[in-house]
Structure formats: C-alpha cells, structure tokens
Motif scaffolding. Sequence first.
Motif, PDB file in Angstrom:
ATOM      1  N   ILE A  32       0.839  -1.203   0.000  1.00 45.30           N
ATOM      2  CA  ILE A  32       0.000   0.000   0.000  1.00 45.30           C
ATOM      3  C   ILE A  32       0.871   1.249   0.000  1.00 45.30           C
ATOM      4  O   ILE A  32       0.611   2.206  -0.749  1.00 45.30           O
ATOM      5  N   SER A  33       1.902   1.233   0.799  1.00 45.19           N
ATOM      6  CA  SER A  33       2.815   2.377   0.879  1.00 45.19           C
ATOM      7  C   SER A  33       3.491   2.658  -0.460  1.00 45.19           C
ATOM      8  O   SER A  33       3.597   3.809  -0.878  1.00 45.19           O
ATOM      9  N   ILE A  34       3.927   1.594  -1.145  1.00 43.85           N
ATOM     10  CA  ILE A  34       4.615   1.825  -2.423  1.00 43.85           C
ATOM     11  C   ILE A  34       3.641   2.296  -3.499  1.00 43.85           C
ATOM     12  O   ILE A  34       4.004   3.090  -4.364  1.00 43.85           O
ATOM     13  N   VAL A  35       2.409   1.840  -3.452  1.00 44.82           N
ATOM     14  CA  VAL A  35       1.407   2.306  -4.421  1.00 44.82           C
ATOM     15  C   VAL A  35       1.141   3.789  -4.213  1.00 44.82           C
ATOM     16  O   VAL A  35       1.101   4.572  -5.170  1.00 44.82           O
ATOM     17  N   ILE A  36       0.991   4.199  -2.965  1.00 41.09           N
ATOM     18  CA  ILE A  36       0.771   5.620  -2.662  1.00 41.09           C
ATOM     19  C   ILE A  36       1.970   6.450  -3.110  1.00 41.09           C
ATOM     20  O   ILE A  36       1.817   7.512  -3.716  1.00 41.09           O
ATOM     21  N   THR A  37       3.169   5.946  -2.839  1.00 42.15           N
ATOM     22  CA  THR A  37       4.380   6.664  -3.232  1.00 42.15           C
ATOM     23  C   THR A  37       4.507   6.734  -4.755  1.00 42.15           C
ATOM     24  O   THR A  37       4.904   7.764  -5.300  1.00 42.15           O
ATOM     25  N   ALA A  38       4.179   5.643  -5.442  1.00 45.07           N
ATOM     26  CA  ALA A  38       4.268   5.635  -6.907  1.00 45.07           C
ATOM     27  C   ALA A  38       3.279   6.611  -7.518  1.00 45.07           C
ATOM     28  O   ALA A  38       3.569   7.238  -8.532  1.00 45.07           O
ATOM     29  N   ILE A  39       2.119   6.744  -6.899  1.00 43.56           N
ATOM     30  CA  ILE A  39       1.123   7.695  -7.401  1.00 43.56           C
ATOM     31  C   ILE A  39       1.649   9.127  -7.289  1.00 43.56           C
ATOM     32  O   ILE A  39       1.381   9.962  -8.149  1.00 43.56           O
ATOM     33  N   LYS A  40       2.425   9.383  -6.256  1.00 39.77           N
ATOM     34  CA  LYS A  40       2.980  10.727  -6.065  1.00 39.77           C
ATOM     35  C   LYS A  40       4.197  10.979  -6.956  1.00 39.77           C
ATOM     36  O   LYS A  40       4.810  12.032  -6.868  1.00 39.77           O
ATOM     37  N   HIS A  41       4.599  10.004  -7.780  1.00 39.08           N
ATOM     38  CA  HIS A  41       5.694  10.139  -8.747  1.00 39.08           C
ATOM     39  C   HIS A  41       7.029  10.466  -8.088  1.00 39.08           C
ATOM     40  O   HIS A  41       7.742  11.352  -8.546  1.00 39.08           O
ATOM     41  N   LYS A  42       7.361   9.723  -7.062  1.00 36.82           N
ATOM     42  CA  LYS A  42       8.672   9.924  -6.465  1.00 36.82           C
ATOM     43  C   LYS A  42       9.698   9.100  -7.226  1.00 36.82           C
ATOM     44  O   LYS A  42       9.369   8.338  -8.119  1.00 36.82           O
ATOM     45  N   ASN A  43      10.947   9.238  -6.847  1.00 35.87           N
ATOM     46  CA  ASN A  43      12.049   8.523  -7.466  1.00 35.87           C
ATOM     47  C   ASN A  43      11.810   7.012  -7.367  1.00 35.87           C
ATOM     48  O   ASN A  43      11.703   6.474  -6.278  1.00 35.87           O
ATOM     49  N   LEU A  44      11.747   6.323  -8.496  1.00 32.91           N
ATOM     50  CA  LEU A  44      11.449   4.889  -8.496  1.00 32.91           C
ATOM     51  C   LEU A  44      12.556   4.066  -7.857  1.00 32.91           C
ATOM     52  O   LEU A  44      12.293   3.055  -7.226  1.00 32.91           O
ATOM     53  N   HIS A  45      13.806   4.489  -8.007  1.00 29.88           N
ATOM     54  CA  HIS A  45      14.914   3.753  -7.386  1.00 29.88           C
ATOM     55  C   HIS A  45      14.776   3.772  -5.866  1.00 29.88           C
ATOM     56  O   HIS A  45      14.894   2.739  -5.212  1.00 29.88           O
ATOM     57  N   THR A  46      14.521   4.931  -5.317  1.00 34.08           N
ATOM     58  CA  THR A  46      14.349   5.054  -3.867  1.00 34.08           C
ATOM     59  C   THR A  46      13.103   4.310  -3.411  1.00 34.08           C
ATOM     60  O   THR A  46      13.105   3.651  -2.377  1.00 34.08           O
TER      61      THR A  46
END
Length: 117
Positions: A32-46
């Motif tokens: 869930i955390s990574i989906v939320i972060t991916a939606i916010k378009h953060k650095n994919l490597h991090t």
Amino acid sequence: MVNFQSFAQNAGEWLDFTGVLVILVGVVLATISIVITAIKHKNLHTTYKTYRQNLARSILIGLEFLVAGDIIRSVAGDLSFNSVIILAIIVLVRSFLGIEFEMEIEGRWPWQRSERK
C-alpha cells in the motif's frame, strides 16, 4: 490441570500464526505504501529500495515468531536426534536469512560497525 505438552504445542501454533500474520500484514502495508508513493511520482529507485527494506523487515520479524514457535514445540515434544537436527537446520536457515535481511535493511553486514559522523 493443564498438560504442559499440550500448552506448549498450542503456544507454538499461536506463535506460528502470529509470525505468518506479521509477514502478511507487513507485505500488505509495504505494498500500500509503495502504491501511494508511486502515485505521487517519487524517485522509483528510492521507492523500490524502500519497498524491499520494508518487506525484509516484516519477513525478519515474522521469522522470529516462526522460529520461536518451532523452538517451543521442539523443546516441549519428544526430544530425539532427528528433532534436534531439524531444529538446528531451522535455526541455521533463520540465521542466514537474518544476516541477508540485515544487509538488505541496513546496507551493511551485522558484524560491521556503523561509522559515526
């Protein structure tokens, strides 16, 4: 009167259940955390690195519960040479996985000291 063997078997099963639950909840929360972060378009490597670290943490904690359950059941049951060997193998595998997950989480081996800044 409570039978110790029965109590220990039940306690071991509850620890196993708790270990599996910790791993499942950790996987769900990390996902869930990574989906939320991916939606916010953060650095994919991090994001990927954080996801792996969170998964490793939940698996490591879950493994602790699973090993505790195995130890309790082994000690409470009939101690035979085979049961001791099986327990030793379980502990060795857990130790190896613990070292690997520690490397994944901390970025260094457990026996390496962190540099103070």
